[in-house]
Design a protein around this motif. Sequence first.
Motif, mmCIF file in Angstrom:
data_model
loop_
_atom_site.group_PDB
_atom_site.id
_atom_site.type_symbol
_atom_site.label_atom_id
_atom_site.label_comp_id
_atom_site.label_asym_id
_atom_site.label_seq_id
_atom_site.Cartn_x
_atom_site.Cartn_y
_atom_site.Cartn_z
ATOM 1 N N CYS A 82 30.507 57.942 18.455
ATOM 2 C CA CYS A 82 30.246 56.501 18.315
ATOM 3 C C CYS A 82 31.337 55.793 17.536
ATOM 4 O O CYS A 82 31.236 54.588 17.304
ATOM 5 C CB CYS A 82 28.905 56.256 17.635
ATOM 6 S SG CYS A 82 28.889 56.760 15.902
ATOM 7 N N ILE A 85 32.469 52.494 18.855
ATOM 8 C CA ILE A 85 31.483 51.411 18.724
ATOM 9 C C ILE A 85 31.572 50.829 17.313
ATOM 10 O O ILE A 85 31.622 49.617 17.123
ATOM 11 C CB ILE A 85 30.069 51.956 19.031
ATOM 12 C CG1 ILE A 85 30.021 52.502 20.466
ATOM 13 C CG2 ILE A 85 29.007 50.888 18.811
ATOM 14 C CD1 ILE A 85 28.742 53.249 20.820
ATOM 15 N N GLU A 236 26.703 49.761 11.556
ATOM 16 C CA GLU A 236 27.064 51.171 11.492
ATOM 17 C C GLU A 236 26.348 51.824 10.316
ATOM 18 O O GLU A 236 25.904 51.133 9.394
ATOM 19 C CB GLU A 236 28.584 51.339 11.295
ATOM 20 C CG GLU A 236 29.071 50.846 9.937
ATOM 21 C CD GLU A 236 30.582 50.941 9.785
ATOM 22 O OE1 GLU A 236 31.294 50.134 10.402
ATOM 23 O OE2 GLU A 236 31.032 51.841 9.049
ATOM 24 N N THR A 255 20.674 55.338 12.752
ATOM 25 C CA THR A 255 20.486 54.425 13.876
ATOM 26 C C THR A 255 19.661 53.213 13.454
ATOM 27 O O THR A 255 19.959 52.077 13.815
ATOM 28 C CB THR A 255 19.795 55.173 15.033
ATOM 29 O OG1 THR A 255 20.594 56.309 15.369
ATOM 30 C CG2 THR A 255 19.628 54.285 16.252
ATOM 31 N N TYR A 279 24.187 56.013 24.094
ATOM 32 C CA TYR A 279 25.017 57.218 24.150
ATOM 33 C C TYR A 279 24.095 58.351 24.582
ATOM 34 O O TYR A 279 23.237 58.793 23.822
ATOM 35 C CB TYR A 279 25.574 57.476 22.751
ATOM 36 C CG TYR A 279 26.710 58.457 22.660
ATOM 37 C CD1 TYR A 279 26.555 59.786 23.031
ATOM 38 C CD2 TYR A 279 27.947 58.056 22.171
ATOM 39 C CE1 TYR A 279 27.596 60.679 22.919
ATOM 40 C CE2 TYR A 279 28.999 58.949 22.050
ATOM 41 C CZ TYR A 279 28.816 60.253 22.420
ATOM 42 O OH TYR A 279 29.856 61.134 22.298
ATOM 43 N N GLY A 334 31.774 57.184 23.223
ATOM 44 C CA GLY A 334 31.411 55.852 22.742
ATOM 45 C C GLY A 334 32.153 54.660 23.315
ATOM 46 O O GLY A 334 31.617 53.554 23.339
ATOM 47 N N ASN A 363 24.447 51.085 21.818
ATOM 48 C CA ASN A 363 24.109 51.901 20.650
ATOM 49 C C ASN A 363 24.548 53.336 20.890
ATOM 50 O O ASN A 363 24.211 53.918 21.916
ATOM 51 C CB ASN A 363 22.606 51.865 20.371
ATOM 52 C CG ASN A 363 22.266 52.633 19.110
ATOM 53 O OD1 ASN A 363 22.441 52.127 18.011
ATOM 54 N ND2 ASN A 363 21.834 53.869 19.260
ATOM 55 N N GLY A 364 25.284 53.850 19.926
ATOM 56 C CA GLY A 364 25.778 55.209 20.088
ATOM 57 C C GLY A 364 25.593 56.037 18.847
ATOM 58 O O GLY A 364 25.390 55.520 17.747
ATOM 59 N N ALA A 372 25.879 56.374 13.439
ATOM 60 C CA ALA A 372 25.421 55.456 14.473
ATOM 61 C C ALA A 372 26.262 54.196 14.448
ATOM 62 O O ALA A 372 26.717 53.757 13.386
ATOM 63 C CB ALA A 372 23.953 55.103 14.276
ATOM 64 N N THR A 374 26.167 50.212 16.430
ATOM 65 C CA THR A 374 25.386 49.326 17.290
ATOM 66 C C THR A 374 26.153 48.024 17.496
ATOM 67 O O THR A 374 26.720 47.480 16.543
ATOM 68 C CB THR A 374 24.021 48.992 16.645
ATOM 69 O OG1 THR A 374 23.397 50.198 16.227
ATOM 70 C CG2 THR A 374 23.113 48.256 17.614
#
Lengths: 381, 141
Positions: A82, A85, A236, A255, A279, A334, A363-364, A372, A374
């Motif tokens: 991620c 992201i 994040e 997350t 993801y 990601g 979202n990953g 995470a 987002t």
Amino acid sequence: MKELRNSVCIVGVDESDELGTLPHKSMLTLHLEAVRNAVRDAGLKISDVDGIFTAGQHSPATIGEALGITPRYVDGTTVGGCSFIIMVGHALVALHHGLCDVAVVCHGESGRSGVGVTPRRDTALPGQYEAPFGFGGASTLFGMITTRHMHEHGTTLEQWAQVAVSTRQWAALNPKAKNREPITIADVLNSRPVCYPFNLLNICLVTDAGGAVVLTRADRAKDCAKKPVYVRGAGEATEHVMLTQMKSLTFSEATRMSGAKAFTMAGVTHKDFNHLMFYDAFTSGPPIMLESLGFCKPGEGVHFFDDGKSTPGGSLPINTNGGGLSYTHSGMYGIFPIIEAARQLRGECGPRQVPNCKVSLVNGMGGMLSAAGTLVLSSEK
Amino acid sequence: MELERPLPQPITPEAKPYWEGLREQKLMLPRCRACRRAFFYPRVICPHCHAADIEWFQSSGRGRLYSFEIGYQSFNKAFKVKPPFVLAMVELDEGPRMMSNLIGIEPDPKKIRCDMPVEVVFEKQTDEITLPFFRPAGGTR
Ligand SMILES: [Zn+2]
């Protein structure tokens, strides 16, 4: 935080020239192809780029050098797949403050063929506490999360399989997807057992691929080639790396935090999304992310995949590129859900286009829900 | 003797009491002197209260199977145990979780359940390395 909302746009996205099994291309070639293609998509030149954001084995300095530019802002935050992201959020801040003007978030990985790859990573912790027991590779860790979820919530193998079936329906509509033939729940359950609770079709592909995303401030985005996609919100967080350290195996605190930050910055609620990109290294990932982001109660994420809701023509499309499960997954996936969300918001997805796609979620995870990232992306300000 | 498993290389200095304990068939855990809580893996700062005052104690070796998987293939070239085998995450009675293998049970998802009681068993690999495995613990607890 709200002043960042919509201050920056995604203006260019693209993959490497090819995706798949590419033993004739090095990791660096895949990476550079993606950057060149995304910059061209934006109607910009490589010489316009002055911020480089990349994760994994390539340092941003390597990419700057290989492109022949001298970036004045670099970020190499590497917290798993991620990272790209998360870096959209980092680019948002850097662009907003004028620390750079054109940012490229980019990725290249010869994940399948291993061409031009030198693996190096600190193995002292997994070497002492995981590898002696046979752990190795993501499926031997994410399976723990998945088994525990089944125990706590009664989730079934059939419900996880439905995620693969839904995602494959989208892959059938994406000419760039690796696996496009329709599959059934029985196909997933009868595929080769790899690591219970996962059979082969519960697990993402391993491919060679690159991808890149170009960002600039909203005022400048108007001069680019394509319709700008607004970054409304970004978040994040990281929780753990070693899976034994995750507080609850079935709920990702990283997350939850990442999503809450992105939603607050964006000023949106769960009901505002037309399109969701998760993801999906494993079929159990997207349902657990839906739960951790607060789209539903713990244990109910699989119901987003019931009754065709997530599929073409459904009420809330999920993973419309065919996902890591069926489109491509180079190892650090990601960048690809960001590319797909931007394309959907621009309305350029042809047969897989989500009608009236205005607000999209990306979202990953990094590692095993360890990190995470987002994003809330939007076609309008 | 040919090794069946990839063994730790290196053993980190802060983990020495753990590996030395295993050699004597003891499961040693680090515990924080400030908040009295045990943790695992070993490190020099308590992950609960962030104090840097660590002692070691012997775990009961008992706990529950927090989660599990069944490996149907090897996931590491150096791992030569014949599949299927059970990958386990154990939550010890003292609190910390650790990875291991569940042995002494058929590797069948219908026979294994999360939260079943387990106890440690030690298996010597080399003169330096003994590994902690877990097996189902009999009776009610
Ligand atoms: Zn403490």
